[in-house]
Design an enzyme around this catalytic site. Sequence first.
Site, PDB file in Angstrom:
ATOM      1  N   CYS A 252       0.861  -1.193   0.000  1.00  0.00           N
ATOM      2  CA  CYS A 252       0.000   0.000   0.000  1.00  0.00           C
ATOM      3  C   CYS A 252       0.896   1.241   0.000  1.00  0.00           C
ATOM      4  O   CYS A 252       0.810   2.112   0.870  1.00  0.00           O
ATOM      5  CB  CYS A 252      -0.951   0.012   1.189  1.00  0.00           C
ATOM      6  N   ALA A 253       1.787   1.311  -0.993  1.00  0.00           N
ATOM      7  CA  ALA A 253       2.931   2.228  -0.969  1.00  0.00           C
ATOM      8  C   ALA A 253       2.624   3.665  -1.370  1.00  0.00           C
ATOM      9  O   ALA A 253       3.363   4.571  -0.988  1.00  0.00           O
ATOM     10  CB  ALA A 253       4.025   1.685  -1.888  1.00  0.00           C
ATOM     11  N   GLY A 256       4.376   7.028  -1.965  1.00  0.00           N
ATOM     12  CA  GLY A 256       5.758   6.606  -2.122  1.00  0.00           C
ATOM     13  C   GLY A 256       6.786   7.281  -1.228  1.00  0.00           C
ATOM     14  O   GLY A 256       7.980   7.001  -1.352  1.00  0.00           O
ATOM     15  N   ASP A 276       0.539  -1.132  -4.797  1.00  0.00           N
ATOM     16  CA  ASP A 276      -0.659  -0.401  -4.397  1.00  0.00           C
ATOM     17  C   ASP A 276      -1.794  -0.834  -5.302  1.00  0.00           C
ATOM     18  O   ASP A 276      -1.573  -1.155  -6.472  1.00  0.00           O
ATOM     19  CB  ASP A 276      -0.451   1.115  -4.493  1.00  0.00           C
ATOM     20  N   ASP A 302      -3.362  -5.957  -5.427  1.00  0.00           N
ATOM     21  CA  ASP A 302      -4.218  -5.990  -4.243  1.00  0.00           C
ATOM     22  C   ASP A 302      -3.435  -6.657  -3.119  1.00  0.00           C
ATOM     23  O   ASP A 302      -3.061  -7.826  -3.215  1.00  0.00           O
ATOM     24  CB  ASP A 302      -5.490  -6.770  -4.559  1.00  0.00           C
ATOM     25  N   ASP A 320       1.639  -0.229   5.325  1.00  0.00           N
ATOM     26  CA  ASP A 320       0.968   1.041   5.651  1.00  0.00           C
ATOM     27  C   ASP A 320      -0.507   0.836   5.305  1.00  0.00           C
ATOM     28  O   ASP A 320      -0.957   1.179   4.219  1.00  0.00           O
ATOM     29  CB  ASP A 320       1.603   2.167   4.827  1.00  0.00           C
ATOM     30  N   CYS A 373      -2.230   5.815   9.564  1.00  0.00           N
ATOM     31  CA  CYS A 373      -2.328   7.233   9.937  1.00  0.00           C
ATOM     32  C   CYS A 373      -3.674   7.451  10.633  1.00  0.00           C
ATOM     33  O   CYS A 373      -4.384   8.407  10.371  1.00  0.00           O
ATOM     34  CB  CYS A 373      -2.152   8.152   8.730  1.00  0.00           C
TER      35      CYS A 373
END
Length: 431
Positions: A252-253, A256, A276, A302, A320, A373
């Site tokens: 899930c970059a 970047g 991603d 995925d 992430d 986050c």
Amino acid sequence: MAINIRAAAAKCVFAVIDKGRSLSDELPLQISKIDPKDKGLLQECCYGVLRVLPELEHEVRSLMDKPLVGKQRVAHFLLLVGLYQLKYMRIPDHACVAETVAACPALKCNYLKGLVNAILRNFLRKEVNNQDNQLPDAIKYNHPGWFIKKLQVGYPNDWQDILAANQIKPPMWIRVNRQHHSIKQYLALLTEADISFTYVDEYSGAILLSQAVDVYKLPGFELGHVSIQDGAAQQAAVLLDCQPNDNVLDCCAAPGGKTCHILERTPTIDKMTAIDIEESRLTRVKENLTRLNLSAEVITADAAKQDWWNGEQFDRILLDAPCSGTGVIRRHPDIKWLRKSADIDVLTKLQRQILKNCWSLLKPNGTLLYATCSILPEENRQQVQRFIEETPNAELINTNENQDIGWQILSGKNNMDGFYYALIKKNHEST
């Protein structure tokens, strides 16, 4: 013909609140239609209205006999824009009123000019008292009620501080590319460029600027010597602690920033793979890699599946995870209104699925850094606790903050965004 800034702001907020569009998607569309010198004013109106939306909605209700609906609905958001200017911006009252009224034709509601003018002038005559203790928490704190309740349960001593931090405009943090300069060397360049800083995080080396500047004023930005990244996000590469010859996955970059930070810190890793699910968002990953002259294999995939994987396990994985984004509300105030309570259960299930899948991609003795986050315990501490309990070969590694389960950075702590990290080692025991 010049586009009225207040009309553009009303369209943006209307798209977010009534259409469910992201401000980061909608705002560039409106910015492209206006004079570049007005970009700051448009952004301030949009971000400002979304920060204090319940307060402004309350005031509009108190000033009108009946709400604007249907085709008139966009004029409701124009009123919010007008009220925000009168309350929070240093534009003369008469100019705020005149320019807001002048926006009506651009919104195809010229016939409402008299109403808009009357409402704004009535507001100036009798300001509504928002300090009334009888007001619901959603209005007093300008956050959705469901979110406030979750914070009160999760952080009984800190919830008010978190809400207050969300209402403050975010500061600008920068990340020095250690391939070009040490932190000390770059601080000297900032001083030479007359750019002041107020804080350097000892753990990550993240630098907090005294005030935001144009990125191209940062010494060496276009050469890849520095990047923009919040201090909390800069902890990821430090915690993951990649070693030479590691095979690394950033899951899930997009966009970047963490991918690039890992490569900057440890250029001798064997391979970096960044995946991603959204191909469009991977464009940003590639742009960042190009600017910084870094290399990674970028794959649209995925993270909950393995159809992209070549079967070679990874030494380090940064996950992430998709999350509520409730730790970055100060940067994206639309999150407060786009995110719903029901979304949290959906997200935690997805996180669980991705975490389990990524675990199978990790080598024995390898480490996985789970990151979000978010500041909601369901997505963070509770999620990791459940995984550790259900996974015999998973061992939680203490981070620098040494909290009970992972490291929760609360919104505004040391001027950072809200972030969560949990470092998990894969032992040799069979799963």
